[in-house]
Design a protein around this motif. Structure first.
Motif, PDB file in Angstrom:
ATOM      1  N   LEU A  90       0.808  -1.213   0.000  1.00 30.40           N
ATOM      2  CA  LEU A  90       0.000   0.000   0.000  1.00 30.40           C
ATOM      3  C   LEU A  90       0.850   1.274   0.000  1.00 30.40           C
ATOM      4  O   LEU A  90       0.710   2.121  -0.873  1.00 30.40           O
ATOM      5  CB  LEU A  90      -0.958  -0.012   1.193  1.00 30.40           C
ATOM      6  N   GLY A  91       1.747   1.402   0.967  1.00 31.33           N
ATOM      7  CA  GLY A  91       2.516   2.645   1.106  1.00 31.33           C
ATOM      8  C   GLY A  91       3.983   2.535   0.785  1.00 31.33           C
ATOM      9  O   GLY A  91       4.691   3.542   0.785  1.00 31.33           O
ATOM     10  N   ASN A  92       4.476   1.324   0.544  1.00 31.02           N
ATOM     11  CA  ASN A  92       5.880   1.064   0.219  1.00 31.02           C
ATOM     12  C   ASN A  92       6.822   1.452   1.355  1.00 31.02           C
ATOM     13  O   ASN A  92       7.928   1.925   1.137  1.00 31.02           O
ATOM     14  CB  ASN A  92       6.274   1.760  -1.087  1.00 31.02           C
ATOM     15  N   ILE A  93       6.369   1.215   2.606  1.00 25.34           N
ATOM     16  CA  ILE A  93       7.287   1.449   3.732  1.00 25.34           C
ATOM     17  C   ILE A  93       7.408   0.239   4.657  1.00 25.34           C
ATOM     18  O   ILE A  93       8.268   0.232   5.537  1.00 25.34           O
ATOM     19  CB  ILE A  93       6.915   2.705   4.546  1.00 25.34           C
ATOM     20  N   CYS A  94       6.580  -0.781   4.474  1.00 32.20           N
ATOM     21  CA  CYS A  94       6.635  -1.950   5.363  1.00 32.20           C
ATOM     22  C   CYS A  94       6.889  -3.245   4.581  1.00 32.20           C
ATOM     23  O   CYS A  94       7.991  -3.764   4.571  1.00 32.20           O
ATOM     24  CB  CYS A  94       5.344  -2.099   6.175  1.00 32.20           C
ATOM     25  N   ARG A  95       5.849  -3.745   3.940  1.00 33.29           N
ATOM     26  CA  ARG A  95       5.914  -5.072   3.315  1.00 33.29           C
ATOM     27  C   ARG A  95       6.740  -5.118   2.042  1.00 33.29           C
ATOM     28  O   ARG A  95       7.616  -5.977   1.901  1.00 33.29           O
ATOM     29  CB  ARG A  95       4.495  -5.585   3.051  1.00 33.29           C
ATOM     30  N   SER A  96       6.473  -4.222   1.097  1.00 31.87           N
ATOM     31  CA  SER A  96       7.193  -4.316  -0.181  1.00 31.87           C
ATOM     32  C   SER A  96       8.679  -3.960  -0.070  1.00 31.87           C
ATOM     33  O   SER A  96       9.502  -4.624  -0.714  1.00 31.87           O
ATOM     34  CB  SER A  96       6.495  -3.523  -1.288  1.00 31.87           C
ATOM     35  N   PRO A  97       9.089  -2.991   0.760  1.00 28.82           N
ATOM     36  CA  PRO A  97      10.537  -2.805   0.884  1.00 28.82           C
ATOM     37  C   PRO A  97      11.207  -3.973   1.612  1.00 28.82           C
ATOM     38  O   PRO A  97      12.357  -4.304   1.320  1.00 28.82           O
ATOM     39  CB  PRO A  97      10.690  -1.493   1.650  1.00 28.82           C
ATOM     40  N   PRO A 153      10.393   2.189  10.657  1.00 31.84           N
ATOM     41  CA  PRO A 153      11.410   1.726  11.614  1.00 31.84           C
ATOM     42  C   PRO A 153      11.235   0.248  11.995  1.00 31.84           C
ATOM     43  O   PRO A 153      12.229  -0.457  12.206  1.00 31.84           O
ATOM     44  CB  PRO A 153      11.224   2.637  12.823  1.00 31.84           C
ATOM     45  N   GLY A 154      10.003  -0.225  12.077  1.00 30.60           N
ATOM     46  CA  GLY A 154       9.775  -1.639  12.401  1.00 30.60           C
ATOM     47  C   GLY A 154      10.305  -2.570  11.325  1.00 30.60           C
ATOM     48  O   GLY A 154      10.880  -3.623  11.617  1.00 30.60           O
ATOM     49  N   ALA A 155      10.130  -2.201  10.071  1.00 29.50           N
ATOM     50  CA  ALA A 155      10.656  -3.005   8.963  1.00 29.50           C
ATOM     51  C   ALA A 155      12.180  -2.971   8.961  1.00 29.50           C
ATOM     52  O   ALA A 155      12.833  -4.000   8.762  1.00 29.50           O
ATOM     53  CB  ALA A 155      10.106  -2.490   7.629  1.00 29.50           C
ATOM     54  N   GLY A 189       1.861   0.321  12.098  1.00 29.38           N
ATOM     55  CA  GLY A 189       1.277   0.712  13.375  1.00 29.38           C
ATOM     56  C   GLY A 189       1.235  -0.404  14.401  1.00 29.38           C
ATOM     57  O   GLY A 189       0.729  -0.216  15.505  1.00 29.38           O
ATOM     58  N   GLU A 190       1.755  -1.555  14.048  1.00 30.22           N
ATOM     59  CA  GLU A 190       1.765  -2.707  14.962  1.00 30.22           C
ATOM     60  C   GLU A 190       3.143  -2.806  15.623  1.00 30.22           C
ATOM     61  O   GLU A 190       4.052  -2.060  15.302  1.00 30.22           O
ATOM     62  CB  GLU A 190       1.444  -3.992  14.194  1.00 30.22           C
ATOM     63  N   GLU A 233       6.416  -7.925  16.754  1.00 30.27           N
ATOM     64  CA  GLU A 233       5.991  -9.264  16.310  1.00 30.27           C
ATOM     65  C   GLU A 233       5.389  -9.227  14.920  1.00 30.27           C
ATOM     66  O   GLU A 233       5.611 -10.134  14.121  1.00 30.27           O
ATOM     67  CB  GLU A 233       4.990  -9.866  17.298  1.00 30.27           C
ATOM     68  N   ALA A 234       4.616  -8.195  14.614  1.00 32.90           N
ATOM     69  CA  ALA A 234       3.987  -8.085  13.289  1.00 32.90           C
ATOM     70  C   ALA A 234       5.050  -7.933  12.205  1.00 32.90           C
ATOM     71  O   ALA A 234       4.942  -8.561  11.134  1.00 32.90           O
ATOM     72  CB  ALA A 234       3.023  -6.907  13.265  1.00 32.90           C
ATOM     73  N   PHE A 235       6.077  -7.141  12.463  1.00 33.92           N
ATOM     74  CA  PHE A 235       7.144  -6.964  11.478  1.00 33.92           C
ATOM     75  C   PHE A 235       7.984  -8.233  11.351  1.00 33.92           C
ATOM     76  O   PHE A 235       8.433  -8.569  10.253  1.00 33.92           O
ATOM     77  CB  PHE A 235       8.013  -5.755  11.834  1.00 33.92           C
ATOM     78  N   ASP A 236       8.184  -8.939  12.461  1.00 30.12           N
ATOM     79  CA  ASP A 236       8.901 -10.219  12.402  1.00 30.12           C
ATOM     80  C   ASP A 236       8.115 -11.246  11.597  1.00 30.12           C
ATOM     81  O   ASP A 236       8.699 -12.025  10.832  1.00 30.12           O
ATOM     82  CB  ASP A 236       9.170 -10.747  13.813  1.00 30.12           C
TER      83      ASP A 236
END
Length: 166
Positions: A15-22, A59-61, A134-135, A138-141
């Motif tokens: 969605l925002g290219n800051i968590c999952r896709s990077p 930062p979590g990613a 926003g989690e 654990e969510a990022f792991d």
């Protein structure tokens, strides 16, 4: 650099290219480099939305990646562009909602194959990478673990295609 016609170009999209896709970009880029295929497989990521364009990964990613010896610090968010449908061979969505958006935006004769990323690793028995925005840690792991396994499976698939060996 190898002949670009013999390269496979892969774009990861959330969605925002800051968590999952990077995270997917960084993990997959690392695996491609370890396999000695960096000159044959070109990798990028983007988001369907424009909220975070120009920003580094969450930062979590970055923490989840750094805990595993991988840096995402040089990545910057960008938005999916119409030219991506011609520039990339694969556009891999992190979830079903983004897949629908990508397909809706795709021109009728797009060159790219558009698919969900996780089904390349069917043993995961899940199709969507959950959004950790926003989690907590654990969510990022969890995202990292899912992406890591799907990256292995997708790389194996690309190695079977191996256009650079033709």
């Amino acid at each position: 650099m190898a002949n670009r016609e013999r390269c496979i170009r892969v774009l990861f999209v959330c969605l925002g290219n800051i968590c999952r896709s990077p995270t997917a970009e960084g993990v997959f880029r690392s695996k491609v480099a370890q396999a000695g295929l960096a000159e044959h497989i070109l990798i990028d990521s983007c988001g369907t939305g424009d909220w975070h364009v120009g920003q580094p990964p969450d930062p979590g990613a970055r923490r989840a990646a750094a805990d595993r010896g991988l840096s995402l610090d040089d990545l910057r968010a960008r938005q999916l562009d119409d030219s991506d449908f011609e520039r990339f061979d694969w556009i891999l969505a992190m979830d079903s909602a983004n897949l629908r958006d990508i397909k809706r935006r795709s021109p009728p004769h797009a060159r790219a194959r558009i698919a969900l990323f996780l089904p390349f690793a069917p043993r995961l028995d899940v199709t969507d990478v959950p959004d950790p925005y926003g989690e907590g840690n654990e969510a990022f792991d969890q995202v990292y673990a899912l992406v890591d396994q799907a990256s292995d499976a997708f790389l194996n698939e690309l190695q079977r295609m191996a256009p650079w060996q033709a």
